[in-house]
Design an enzyme around this catalytic site. Structure first.
Site, mmCIF file in Angstrom:
data_model
loop_
_atom_site.group_PDB
_atom_site.id
_atom_site.type_symbol
_atom_site.label_atom_id
_atom_site.label_comp_id
_atom_site.label_asym_id
_atom_site.label_seq_id
_atom_site.Cartn_x
_atom_site.Cartn_y
_atom_site.Cartn_z
ATOM 1 C CG ASP A 53 -2.416 -0.490 -4.786
ATOM 2 O OD1 ASP A 53 -2.183 -1.175 -4.749
ATOM 3 O OD2 ASP A 53 -1.653 0.597 -4.934
ATOM 4 C CB SER A 89 4.665 0.495 -8.196
ATOM 5 O OG SER A 89 4.845 -0.853 -7.892
ATOM 6 C CG HIS A 106 0.021 -1.583 -8.015
ATOM 7 N ND1 HIS A 106 0.302 -0.789 -7.484
ATOM 8 C CD2 HIS A 106 1.029 -1.977 -8.884
ATOM 9 C CE1 HIS A 106 1.877 -0.379 -7.001
ATOM 10 N NE2 HIS A 106 1.786 -1.369 -8.375
#
Ligand SMILES: *[C@@H]1O[C@H](CO)[C@@H](O)[C@H](O)[C@H]1NC(C)=O
Ligand SMILES: *[C@@H]1O[C@H](CO)[C@@H](O)[C@H](O)[C@H]1NC(C)=O
Ligand SMILES: *[C@@H]1O[C@H](CO)[C@@H](O)[C@H](O)[C@H]1NC(C)=O
Ligand SMILES: *[C@@H]1O[C@H](CO)[C@@H](O)[C@H](O)[C@H]1NC(C)=O
Ligand SMILES: *[C@@H]1O[C@H](CO)[C@@H](O)[C@H](O)[C@H]1NC(C)=O
Ligand SMILES: *[C@@H]1O[C@H](CO)[C@@H](O)[C@H](O)[C@H]1NC(C)=O
Ligand SMILES: *[C@@H]1O[C@H](CO)[C@@H](O)[C@H](O)[C@H]1NC(C)=O
Length: 526
Positions: free
Chosen positions: A419, A197, A458
């Site tokens: 995601d 991320s 994610h």
């Protein structure tokens, strides 16, 4: 217990052995006597090394699922400033008191934090690495940049944004390597970056701006194209307002489930996972009129709700009909970006915190800016403004990786296809641009491989139906140190369903070739 593949076992053995097969190393210098390293452009205010024995890093929900115990560590706090600027940056370096594996690993941050500090340091030194993490001078608050985004006079603090975006990656790596060298009396044999991320975006900062810092870079779900994709995260909120429909999470889940039901079997394996979202042509309008139990009521799916979902899949487009960015893949959960809550008995939009903060602080430069006023044409202007003002700082999408390639580095990138926060198609677009610039897929695969994990959310942060890469770092270490490029990544399905899979390097996908669907041997990359 799932069956583990041979390549995975080999890669893991390699990654947990010392970097050069020698016996593990011991400190040469007392932890309390380490000296301030020399960092160009910075002044060290303090350095404080402390031995911690049998130390525990406690679990933090959402960031560190279980505590890390039994750590014997030399923990060093380095505080530095940049002359003339009244800043204070914390770099933490942790080193195993025994059994250093000869490697250094820097770890990235999450949300609006440049580093997770103890939460990554603990797990990383547990594996024998020396490790570093930094707050970039902006503190540790992943969910809000309130403390540092604006200056007291209300203007954007560009310095802080620059430090958060890239400069801190550089300073931290230099300090971490230098302290490691002092402590053990020798340089780390190999250096790695590991992040997902925001940490995946910082990974790409290293590859693009500081190509000599790391031998191996692991980039998960990278938050690259920041100035564009973060505005695109606001799109579902604008769509709900304009379509005058604010579906509740249980309505959205019906769409996610229906997409999976329709496309799950296309690959010949019914496992709750859409293997290739590109061939899934789920039509949300097919659900119009369906009655579903939701929030204790019977709800009928409306045309407006289907239109919201259709536009969320499609992604933002401008008044000219041109696409501004990608949408989510069918099969992804929709309720983070298309989030709502009930205020005064009425369901209203509730933007995700990243786009919420980015638009209020950096675009509107007004902490009280009301995002619920944004309509299609306002949002369209935000794309242009965000890009114009900040792409050079935080975009992190330069496809010219020739510096990293020349330095002999290896880049392993992975992204979950379900995601729901960072659009996987943006990651694919980046990879395609690198290929176009740098001589095509095969050439690029020599130093940069992308792995797309079907059905994974994610950073694998929420339990997913898809198989999660088991240890991509081990695969990277094997690539860097033994020149064995990963032909695939070993992955495992969690929970009662269970089973082993392979994740294939883009553009390949895993194809079922018959046999036990829980065995990785029943799949091959095509
Ligand atoms: C040094 O670090 C230890 C442990 O992290 C802490 O207790 C101590 O207060 C620090 N000392 C200074 C002078 O910062
Ligand atoms: C290490 O700490 C744990 C508690 O976290 C304790 O149960 C254990 O006895 C300690 N071990 C030693 C050798 O002190
Ligand atoms: C960021 O770093 C620069 C120098 O590298 C410094 O001038 C500036 O004050 C720093 N700002 C913050 C807020 O950390
Ligand atoms: C929902 O519909 C079902 C079947 O039509 C009915 O049995 C049930 O009572 C309804 N629930 C509510 C809360 O109206
Ligand atoms: C709902 O979301 C809005 C926008 O984020 C927020 O201002 C409000 O406080 C939230 N209300 C509740 C009840 O959580
Ligand atoms: C969108 O919002 C802006 C600013 O609030 C307003 O000036 C404009 O008229 C709106 N456009 C439409 C089509 O409603
Ligand atoms: C990539 O960057 C290098 C310098 O880092 C430059 O020499 C080269 O021309 C660039 N390649 C392209 C295709 O822009």
């Amino acid at each position: 217990m799932a069956k583990l593949s041979l390549p995975y076992l080999l890669a893991t053995l390699v990654a947990y052995a010392a970097a050069d097969g020698e016996v593990l190393r011991h400190p040469k210098q007392p932890c309390a006597h380490l000296k301030a390293p020399c960092i160009p452009g910075a002044e060290i205010i303090s350095i404080n090394g402390t031995e911690l024995w049998n130390y525990t890093v406690s679990a933090v929900p959402g960031l560190l699922p279980s505590p890390v115990t039994g750590l014997d560590v030399c923990a060093v706090d380095v505080v530095l400033t940049h002359p003339g600027a009244h800043d204070k940056v914390l770099v933490k370096v942790w080193m195993p008191l025994e059994g250093w594996n000869g490697r250094f690993q820097a770890n990235g941050g999450v949300g609006f934090a440049a580093g997770e500090l103890d939460l990554t340091l603990g797990p990383t030194i547990k594996q024998g690495y020396s490790s570093a993490s930094t707050d970039a001078g902006v503190g540790f608050n992943p969910s809000s940049p309130e403390a540092w985004a604006l200056r007291p006079d209300g203007s954007v603090n560009r310095d802080a944004l620059i430090n958060f975006s890239y400069r801190s990656v550089h300073d931290m790596a230099l300090i971490g390597k230098e302290i490691t060298k002092q402590f053990y009396g020798q340089k780390p044999k190999y250096s790695y970056w590991n992040g997902c991320s925001t940490g995946g975006r910082q990974a790409m900062v290293a590859a693009q701006r500081y190509p000599d810092l790391f031998d191996g870079i692991l980039a998960g779900a990278p938050a690259i194209y920041w100035t564009t994709y973060v505005i695109a995260e606001q799109w579902p909120q604008v769509v709900m307002k304009m379509e005058k429909s604010f579906p509740s999470p249980c309505e959205l889940k019906v769409f996610t489930d229906a997409a999976i039901a329709e496309c799950d079997g296309l690959d010949g394996v019914v496992d709750g996972v859409i293997n290739d979202p590109d061939v899934c042509h789920f039509n949300p309008y097919a659900l119009v009129g369906r009655k579903i139990p939701c929030d204790g009521m019977n709800v009928t799916i409306t045309e407006a709700t289907a239109s919201v979902v259709q536009k969320v899949f499609q992604g933002p487009f401008g008044p000219d009909g041109e696409s501004r960015w990608y949408g989510l893949n069918p099969g992804a959960a929709l309720d983070s970006l298309t989030n709502t809550n009930v205020t005064h008995g009425k369901r209203v939009g509730a933007p995700f915190f990243v786009n919420d903060a980015w638009i209020r602080y950096w675009i509107a430069k007004d902490p009280n800016y009301d995002l619920s006023k944004i309509n299609y044409s306002t949002l369209d202007r935000l794309f242009a403004q965000s890009d114009k003002e900040y792409d050079a700082i935080i975009g992190t999408d330069n496809p010219n990786l020739s510096g990293f390639q020349k330095s002999g580095g290896k880049l392993l990138m992975w992204h979950g296809l379900s995601d729901q926060l960072i659009f996987p198609k943006g990651t694919v677009e980046y990879r395609n641009r690198v290929e176009r610039l740098m001589g095509g897929s095969e050439k690029v695969n020599e130093f940069f491989r992308l792995f797309l994990a079907p059905g994974v959310d994610h950073c694998a942060g929420t339990p997913s139906l898809g198989a999660v890469p088991t240890d991509p770092l081990a695969a990277l270490v094997n690539w860097v140190e033994n020149k064995r490029a990963p032909p695939n990544l070993a992955a495992e399905i969690a929970g009662s369903q269970g089973g082993a899979r392979i994740i294939c390097p883009y553009p390949q996908i895993a194809q079922y070739i018959g046999g036990d669907t829980k065995s990785a041997n029943s799949f091959k990359c095509v």
